[in-house]
Design a protein around this motif. Structure first.
Motif, PDB file in Angstrom:
ATOM      1  N   ARG A  66      45.538  10.670 101.887  1.00  0.00           N
ATOM      2  CA  ARG A  66      44.882  11.611 102.117  1.00  0.00           C
ATOM      3  C   ARG A  66      45.508  12.769 103.324  1.00  0.00           C
ATOM      4  O   ARG A  66      46.439  12.253 104.305  1.00  0.00           O
ATOM      5  CB  ARG A  66      44.106  11.576 103.192  1.00  0.00           C
ATOM      6  CG  ARG A  66      42.449  12.711 103.524  1.00  0.00           C
ATOM      7  CD  ARG A  66      41.645  12.152 103.858  1.00  0.00           C
ATOM      8  NE  ARG A  66      40.844  11.967 103.290  1.00  0.00           N
ATOM      9  CZ  ARG A  66      39.493  10.527 104.120  1.00  0.00           C
ATOM     10  NH1 ARG A  66      39.718  10.004 104.973  1.00  0.00           N
ATOM     11  NH2 ARG A  66      39.009   9.597 102.434  1.00  0.00           N
ATOM     12  N   ARG A  87      45.731  15.775 105.635  1.00  0.00           N
ATOM     13  CA  ARG A  87      45.123  16.322 106.217  1.00  0.00           C
ATOM     14  C   ARG A  87      45.660  17.938 105.980  1.00  0.00           C
ATOM     15  O   ARG A  87      45.274  18.934 107.278  1.00  0.00           O
ATOM     16  CB  ARG A  87      45.583  15.836 107.568  1.00  0.00           C
ATOM     17  CG  ARG A  87      43.770  14.451 106.951  1.00  0.00           C
ATOM     18  CD  ARG A  87      44.242  13.225 108.574  1.00  0.00           C
ATOM     19  NE  ARG A  87      43.654  12.216 108.534  1.00  0.00           N
ATOM     20  CZ  ARG A  87      42.270  11.991 108.200  1.00  0.00           C
ATOM     21  NH1 ARG A  87      41.259  12.111 109.529  1.00  0.00           N
ATOM     22  NH2 ARG A  87      42.441  10.422 108.272  1.00  0.00           N
ATOM     23  N   ASP A  88      46.689  18.082 106.332  1.00  0.00           N
ATOM     24  CA  ASP A  88      47.879  19.216 106.872  1.00  0.00           C
ATOM     25  C   ASP A  88      47.282  19.906 105.676  1.00  0.00           C
ATOM     26  O   ASP A  88      46.901  21.656 106.662  1.00  0.00           O
ATOM     27  CB  ASP A  88      48.939  19.093 106.157  1.00  0.00           C
ATOM     28  CG  ASP A  88      49.970  18.462 106.987  1.00  0.00           C
ATOM     29  OD1 ASP A  88      48.817  18.125 108.016  1.00  0.00           O
ATOM     30  OD2 ASP A  88      51.240  17.600 106.895  1.00  0.00           O
ATOM     31  N   MET A  95      43.875  20.899 105.009  1.00  0.00           N
ATOM     32  CA  MET A  95      42.568  21.086 105.419  1.00  0.00           C
ATOM     33  C   MET A  95      43.069  21.989 107.187  1.00  0.00           C
ATOM     34  O   MET A  95      42.159  22.666 107.693  1.00  0.00           O
ATOM     35  CB  MET A  95      41.293  20.137 105.624  1.00  0.00           C
ATOM     36  CG  MET A  95      41.009  19.873 104.617  1.00  0.00           C
ATOM     37  SD  MET A  95      40.326  20.480 104.042  1.00  0.00           S
ATOM     38  CE  MET A  95      39.220  20.763 104.949  1.00  0.00           C
ATOM     39  N   ALA A  96      43.299  21.150 107.592  1.00  0.00           N
ATOM     40  CA  ALA A  96      44.530  21.264 109.173  1.00  0.00           C
ATOM     41  C   ALA A  96      44.944  23.004 109.311  1.00  0.00           C
ATOM     42  O   ALA A  96      44.810  23.807 110.384  1.00  0.00           O
ATOM     43  CB  ALA A  96      45.157  20.787 109.445  1.00  0.00           C
ATOM     44  N   ILE A 141      37.535  13.102  99.412  1.00  0.00           N
ATOM     45  CA  ILE A 141      37.414  14.241 100.407  1.00  0.00           C
ATOM     46  C   ILE A 141      36.450  14.468 101.179  1.00  0.00           C
ATOM     47  O   ILE A 141      35.894  15.018 102.130  1.00  0.00           O
ATOM     48  CB  ILE A 141      38.047  15.262 100.603  1.00  0.00           C
ATOM     49  CG1 ILE A 141      38.639  16.515 101.191  1.00  0.00           C
ATOM     50  CG2 ILE A 141      37.776  16.034  98.872  1.00  0.00           C
ATOM     51  CD1 ILE A 141      39.284  15.794 102.785  1.00  0.00           C
ATOM     52  N   LEU A 164      32.898  20.694 108.359  1.00  0.00           N
ATOM     53  CA  LEU A 164      33.369  19.876 107.532  1.00  0.00           C
ATOM     54  C   LEU A 164      32.623  18.571 108.824  1.00  0.00           C
ATOM     55  O   LEU A 164      32.089  18.816 109.607  1.00  0.00           O
ATOM     56  CB  LEU A 164      34.786  19.327 108.523  1.00  0.00           C
ATOM     57  CG  LEU A 164      36.091  20.403 108.236  1.00  0.00           C
ATOM     58  CD1 LEU A 164      37.222  19.782 109.280  1.00  0.00           C
ATOM     59  CD2 LEU A 164      35.943  19.538 106.846  1.00  0.00           C
ATOM     60  N   LYS A 165      32.385  16.804 107.797  1.00  0.00           N
ATOM     61  CA  LYS A 165      31.704  16.310 108.248  1.00  0.00           C
ATOM     62  C   LYS A 165      33.059  14.981 108.595  1.00  0.00           C
ATOM     63  O   LYS A 165      33.050  14.306 108.165  1.00  0.00           O
ATOM     64  CB  LYS A 165      31.015  15.732 107.331  1.00  0.00           C
ATOM     65  CG  LYS A 165      30.226  14.265 107.935  1.00  0.00           C
ATOM     66  CD  LYS A 165      28.045  14.586 108.601  1.00  0.00           C
ATOM     67  CE  LYS A 165      27.438  13.507 108.699  1.00  0.00           C
ATOM     68  NZ  LYS A 165      27.498  13.075 110.260  1.00  0.00           N
ATOM     69  N   ASP A 166      32.897  15.046 110.365  1.00  0.00           N
ATOM     70  CA  ASP A 166      33.880  14.394 110.906  1.00  0.00           C
ATOM     71  C   ASP A 166      35.448  14.485 109.750  1.00  0.00           C
ATOM     72  O   ASP A 166      36.153  15.501 110.026  1.00  0.00           O
ATOM     73  CB  ASP A 166      33.872  12.737 110.351  1.00  0.00           C
ATOM     74  CG  ASP A 166      32.473  12.160 111.175  1.00  0.00           C
ATOM     75  OD1 ASP A 166      32.375  12.997 112.749  1.00  0.00           O
ATOM     76  OD2 ASP A 166      31.917  11.620 110.397  1.00  0.00           O
ATOM     77  N   HIS A 167      36.231  13.805 109.294  1.00  0.00           N
ATOM     78  CA  HIS A 167      37.163  13.807 108.699  1.00  0.00           C
ATOM     79  C   HIS A 167      37.477  14.304 107.149  1.00  0.00           C
ATOM     80  O   HIS A 167      37.960  14.666 106.549  1.00  0.00           O
ATOM     81  CB  HIS A 167      38.449  13.020 108.551  1.00  0.00           C
ATOM     82  CG  HIS A 167      38.361  11.852 108.526  1.00  0.00           C
ATOM     83  ND1 HIS A 167      37.056  10.922 109.031  1.00  0.00           N
ATOM     84  CD2 HIS A 167      37.932  11.310 107.324  1.00  0.00           C
ATOM     85  CE1 HIS A 167      36.788   9.731 108.696  1.00  0.00           C
ATOM     86  NE2 HIS A 167      37.440   9.950 107.335  1.00  0.00           N
ATOM     87  N   TRP A 168      35.386  14.827 106.422  1.00  0.00           N
ATOM     88  CA  TRP A 168      35.321  15.020 105.408  1.00  0.00           C
ATOM     89  C   TRP A 168      34.589  16.335 105.299  1.00  0.00           C
ATOM     90  O   TRP A 168      34.443  16.762 106.170  1.00  0.00           O
ATOM     91  CB  TRP A 168      34.342  13.866 104.751  1.00  0.00           C
ATOM     92  CG  TRP A 168      34.699  12.900 104.691  1.00  0.00           C
ATOM     93  CD1 TRP A 168      35.666  12.441 103.959  1.00  0.00           C
ATOM     94  CD2 TRP A 168      33.713  11.325 104.707  1.00  0.00           C
ATOM     95  NE1 TRP A 168      35.858  10.318 103.848  1.00  0.00           N
ATOM     96  CE2 TRP A 168      34.798  10.711 104.496  1.00  0.00           C
ATOM     97  CE3 TRP A 168      32.579  11.426 105.677  1.00  0.00           C
ATOM     98  CZ2 TRP A 168      34.139   9.274 105.204  1.00  0.00           C
ATOM     99  CZ3 TRP A 168      32.632   9.889 106.525  1.00  0.00           C
ATOM    100  CH2 TRP A 168      33.441   8.280 105.621  1.00  0.00           C
TER     101      TRP A 168
END
Length: 154
Positions: A46, A48-49, A51-52, A84, A60-64
């Motif tokens: 995954r 994450r950059d 999305m960040a 995701i 978002l829902k938590d990290h999804w």
């Protein structure tokens, strides 16, 4: 181990994998590794950059990414699939990711062309593919000798 699989070698009975040929990603040297079992894993990594660092205000829902069972997100015209995406009732399995992808493509098609058929279609039910398949089938047979019914095929 910083290696790539080059070849799987079966056991004498051709029912299992006996040896794996590996190649070093660092110096391209190959070596054999005897194994008891081979497990195939369609893993993920995954990032994450994305999305960040995104300026898109996506829920978002938590990290999804929060979405629907049809792969829709909180942003109209933006669809998500696979690890995701999260929605109520989602089973986070590889089979679900394939379903997500099919739904995302179908919903994107409808977003781009609202008059498009709302249902996914397999190629054998598509008139364009049906004609292409008929044309391809013509090339499979070469007329040479006569068969029952008077038609000539090889």
């Amino acid at each position: 181990m910083h290696t790539s699989i080059e070849k799987l070698i079966s056991a004498g009975d051709h029912q299992t994998i006996d040896t794996v040929i590996l190649k070093s990603n660092e110096d391209a040297v190959t070596f054999e590794l005897e194994v008891d079992e081979v497990i195939i894993n369609h893993g993920y990594e995954r990032d994450r950059d994305l999305m960040a660092n995104s300026e898109v205000a996506i829920e978002l829902k938590d990290h999804w990414i929060a979405g629907s069972s049809m792969s829709e997100t909180s942003v109209p015209g933006l669809y998500a699939a696979g690890d995701i995406l999260h929605h109520e009732g989602k089973l986070h399995l590889i089979a679900g990711a394939f379903q997500d992808a099919a739904n995302a493509v179908n919903k994107a098609k409808q977003y781009i062309s609202p008059e498009a058929n709302p249902h996914g279609m397999i190629s054998s039910h598509n008139d364009v593919f049906a004609q292409k398949n008929r044309d391809l089938m013509k090339h499979l047979y070469v007329k040479t000798g006569e068969h029952a019914g008077g038609e000539q095929y090889e």
